[in-house]
Each structure stands twice: as structure tokens, then as C-alpha cells.
Design an enzyme around this catalytic site. Structure first.
Site, PDB file in Angstrom:
ATOM      1  N   SER A   1       0.843  -1.190   0.000  1.00 17.19           N
ATOM      2  CA  SER A   1       0.000   0.000   0.000  1.00 17.19           C
ATOM      3  C   SER A   1       0.878   1.239   0.000  1.00 17.19           C
ATOM      4  CB  SER A   1      -0.907  -0.002   1.229  1.00 17.19           C
ATOM      5  OG  SER A   1      -1.630   1.212   1.300  1.00 17.19           O
TER       6      SER A   1
ATOM      7  N   HIS B   1      -1.299  -1.114  -4.301  1.00 14.38           N
ATOM      8  CA  HIS B   1      -2.572  -0.634  -3.763  1.00 14.38           C
ATOM      9  C   HIS B   1      -2.460   0.866  -3.504  1.00 14.38           C
ATOM     10  CE1 HIS B   1      -6.441  -1.135  -1.686  1.00 14.38           C
ATOM     11  NE2 HIS B   1      -5.985  -0.256  -0.808  1.00 14.38           N
TER      12      HIS B   1
ATOM     13  N   ASP C   1      -4.480   4.172  -2.047  1.00 11.83           N
ATOM     14  CA  ASP C   1      -5.594   4.692  -1.255  1.00 11.83           C
ATOM     15  C   ASP C   1      -5.870   6.141  -1.618  1.00 11.83           C
ATOM     16  OD1 ASP C   1      -6.229   2.440   0.446  1.00 11.83           O
ATOM     17  OD2 ASP C   1      -4.306   2.773   1.418  1.00 11.83           O
TER      18      ASP C   1
ATOM     19  N   MET D   1      -8.138   9.233  -0.606  1.00  9.10           N
ATOM     20  CA  MET D   1      -8.953   9.718   0.520  1.00  9.10           C
ATOM     21  C   MET D   1      -9.355  11.170   0.287  1.00  9.10           C
ATOM     22  SD  MET D   1      -6.705   8.233   3.684  1.00  9.10           S
ATOM     23  CE  MET D   1      -6.109   6.544   3.702  1.00  9.10           C
TER      24      MET D   1
ATOM     25  N   HIS E   1      -8.202   2.259  -4.588  1.00  9.54           N
ATOM     26  CA  HIS E   1      -9.225   2.136  -3.544  1.00  9.54           C
ATOM     27  C   HIS E   1      -9.768   3.530  -3.236  1.00  9.54           C
ATOM     28  CE1 HIS E   1      -9.998   1.108   0.996  1.00  9.54           C
ATOM     29  NE2 HIS E   1     -11.108   1.448   0.364  1.00  9.54           N
TER      30      HIS E   1
ATOM     31  N   MET F   1     -11.689   5.876  -1.186  1.00  7.73           N
ATOM     32  CA  MET F   1     -12.306   6.158   0.109  1.00  7.73           C
ATOM     33  C   MET F   1     -12.887   7.564   0.030  1.00  7.73           C
ATOM     34  SD  MET F   1      -9.494   4.709   2.784  1.00  7.73           S
ATOM     35  CE  MET F   1      -8.345   3.427   2.319  1.00  7.73           C
TER      36      MET F   1
ATOM     37  N   MET G   1     -12.253  -4.083   4.942  1.00 10.48           N
ATOM     38  CA  MET G   1     -11.396  -3.279   5.808  1.00 10.48           C
ATOM     39  C   MET G   1     -11.369  -3.932   7.187  1.00 10.48           C
ATOM     40  SD  MET G   1     -10.228  -0.843   3.958  1.00 10.48           S
ATOM     41  CE  MET G   1      -9.426   0.053   5.299  1.00 10.48           C
TER      42      MET G   1
ATOM     43  N   PHE H   1      -6.296   6.110   8.120  1.00 14.50           N
ATOM     44  CA  PHE H   1      -4.912   6.243   8.534  1.00 14.50           C
ATOM     45  C   PHE H   1      -4.225   4.881   8.515  1.00 14.50           C
ATOM     46  CE2 PHE H   1      -7.135   9.784  10.442  1.00 14.50           C
ATOM     47  CZ  PHE H   1      -6.294  10.856  10.180  1.00 14.50           C
ATOM     48  N   GLY H   2      -2.950   4.862   8.155  1.00  9.81           N
ATOM     49  CA  GLY H   2      -2.181   3.636   8.161  1.00  9.81           C
ATOM     50  C   GLY H   2      -1.672   3.314   9.552  1.00  9.81           C
ATOM     51  N   GLY H   3      -1.134   2.099   9.695  1.00  6.33           N
ATOM     52  CA  GLY H   3      -0.494   1.714  10.941  1.00  6.33           C
ATOM     53  C   GLY H   3      -1.425   1.273  12.051  1.00  6.33           C
TER      54      GLY H   3
ATOM     55  N   ASP I   1      -7.518  -5.228   4.161  1.00  5.59           N
ATOM     56  CA  ASP I   1      -6.698  -4.022   4.284  1.00  5.59           C
ATOM     57  C   ASP I   1      -6.788  -3.513   5.719  1.00  5.59           C
ATOM     58  OD1 ASP I   1      -5.403  -1.602   4.077  1.00  5.59           O
ATOM     59  OD2 ASP I   1      -6.656  -0.807   2.483  1.00  5.59           O
ATOM     60  N   GLY I   2      -5.622  -3.429   6.362  1.00  3.09           N
ATOM     61  CA  GLY I   2      -5.573  -2.853   7.704  1.00  3.09           C
ATOM     62  C   GLY I   2      -4.901  -3.763   8.707  1.00  3.09           C
ATOM     63  N   GLY I   3      -3.725  -3.382   9.149  1.00  2.00           N
ATOM     64  CA  GLY I   3      -3.039  -4.161  10.176  1.00  2.00           C
ATOM     65  C   GLY I   3      -2.468  -5.471   9.692  1.00  2.00           C
TER      66      GLY I   3
END
Length: 248
Positions: free
Chosen positions: A20, A45, A47, A49, A78, A80, A149, A155-157, A184-186
């Protein structure tokens, strides 16, 4: 209905790690892409936003257009954003290979999914962690990629929420064989095995890739962990046993 050729080609190559770019060094984006190419990445990927649907602003059409000029990797865009229908054509013209949007902003998404397909782009449908799977099921036949998701987008991380695994298992029972499930996420070395065991095939990883000094080794490690056979453990148990304390 069949998925786009490039999506179908990935079915036999899963698990696939999608770096990402939200976590990349934007001051050295060309260098980052070259390192990812060398590491064996097949899809990037991206993002997008808008600061409205999610509480952050990232990148837009010009960056996708610039990326298309420097790489042949597939670009998984993606959206958002609150009004994805206004940006389908601009992102298609910029070089997106897939365009994914949220069911939360387009609750009856069939027409938009088909419009994306008619443009020669793979259509994808996304849901937030708390969105019930029932909101997705009527439309899954029109999507080539279904992205769940596992964090609140923006936000990332963030840390992965394992409650989404039940949604993924249900989706697996209802989708076409050539539709790919993405998460997607973590996603990182501690969580990716549990994601795979729930049925995920595409793994969007931001800091899970870009925190590494050696992208090639990290990508290989993630793929190996996502391929590993479960040792007769429920995937949620695997996750709980590998995540740091405080995630439940």
C-alpha cells in the site's frame, strides 16, 4: 460473468501481497516502486482519501497517472471518497487496473460496478469493519475484488480487528470462484496467517512492507506466512496467540 483477465490470472498465484503506497516515501516514489518491482510485487494498492468519507486526505488522479508512466505493475485504486461515481472515468483514464469503492456510500452498487467493468477496469467493492456482510451479498456477483477493511479507514499503521474474519468466511461461501477476497488494515507478519486461514487471497500491507529495510525479504516472508498450513487451529486463535497484548 467473469473477472478481468488479470484478476483471474492471480487466482492461481495467491496469496498475493499488495504493498500500500500510503506507507511509502513519497519524496522517493520512483525508487520505492523500483524496489517493490524487484521484490516481486504484482499489484500496487493506492488509497484515495477525500477528507470527507474518511478523516484524511491522500492522493488523487495525477499521482495515479504518474505511477502509470513509470511501472507496468497493476494499480489497485481504492476510493475512500463520498462520490466515487464522479471519479471512475478520470481514474480509468489515469491508468487504474481496478477501481474499488465503498458500499457505505453506494448502497446499491450494481450500476457503478458494471460501469467500471464496461470501462475495461476490474470493479471492486469495499466494506468497513462494522458494515454487515448482508449489505454486500446482493452485489458480489458483479465484483471482481471484494475488499474487507479490518480497520476504520483513514490512517495507516492501525491494528487489525479479527472480528472481520466471520464476514470474510461468509463472503467466501457466496462469491464466484474467480472473485478475489482482499483485506486491508493491520496486515503484517503477526496477522497475515490468520487472514489467510479466514479465506483472504489479496493482502494489502502498508507498514507491514514499508517498515522493512529489505522489501524483497519482507514480501517473501509475508507470502510464506500466508501460505503456511494451519496447525489445526482456528484462525482467530492463531491471531490472538500471535498479536501483541491488548488486541482482542
Amino acid at each position: 460473468m467473469k473477472s478481468a483477465d488479470w484478476v483471474r490470472s492471480l487466482v492461481g498465484e495467491t496469496p498475493v501481497i499488495l504493498p500500500s503506497l500510503l506507507a511509502a516515501d513519497f519524496a522517493n516514489l520512483v525508487s520505492e516502486v523500483r524496489r517493490l518491482e524487484a521484490a516481486g510485487a504484482k499489484v500496487l494498492h493506492i488509497d484515495v482519501m477525500d477528507g470527507h468519507f474518511v478523516p484524511n486526505i491522500s492522493i488523487g488522479v495525477p499521482v495515479v497517472e504518474s505511477l502509470r508512466k513509470i511501472t507496468n505493475l497493476k494499480l489497485d485504486v481504492h476510493l475512500m471518497i463520498t462520490n466515487p461515481e464522479k471519479f471512475i472515468v478520470p481514474f480509468q483514464k489515469a491508468g487504474a487496473d481496478s477501481i474499488l469503492f465503498h458500499v457505505e456510500v453506494v448502497p446499491e452498487p450494481r450500476d457503478l460496478l458494471r460501469k467500471i467493468r464496461d470501462l475495461g477496469v476490474a470493479p471492486g467493492l469495499v466494506s468497513n469493519p462494522t458494515t454487515p456482510v448482508e449489505k454486500l451479498l446482493p452485489w458480489v456477483d458483479d465484483a471482481d475484488i471484494i475488499l474487507t477493511m479490518s480497520v476504520q479507514p483513514g490512517f495507516g499503521g492501525q491494528k487489525l480487528n479479527p472480528e472481520v474474519f466471520d464476514k470474510i468466511r461468509t463472503l467466501r461461501k457466496h462469491i464466484r470462484p474467480d472473485t478475489l477476497l482482499s483485506i486491508d488494515g493491520g496486515v503484517n507478519e503477526k496477522t497475515i496467517a490468520a487472514c489467510a486461514q479466514a479465506g483472504v487471497q489479496l493482502f494489502v500491507a502498508g507498514t507491514g512492507v514499508f517498515d522493512a529495510d529489505d522489501y524483497t525479504q519482507r514480501m517473501a516472508d509475508l507470502k510464506k506466512l500466508a501460505t503456511r498450513e494451519p496447525h489445526h487451529q482456528h484462525s482467530d486463535d492463531v491471531l490472538f496467540n500471535t498479536l501483541p497484548a491488548g488486541i482482542s
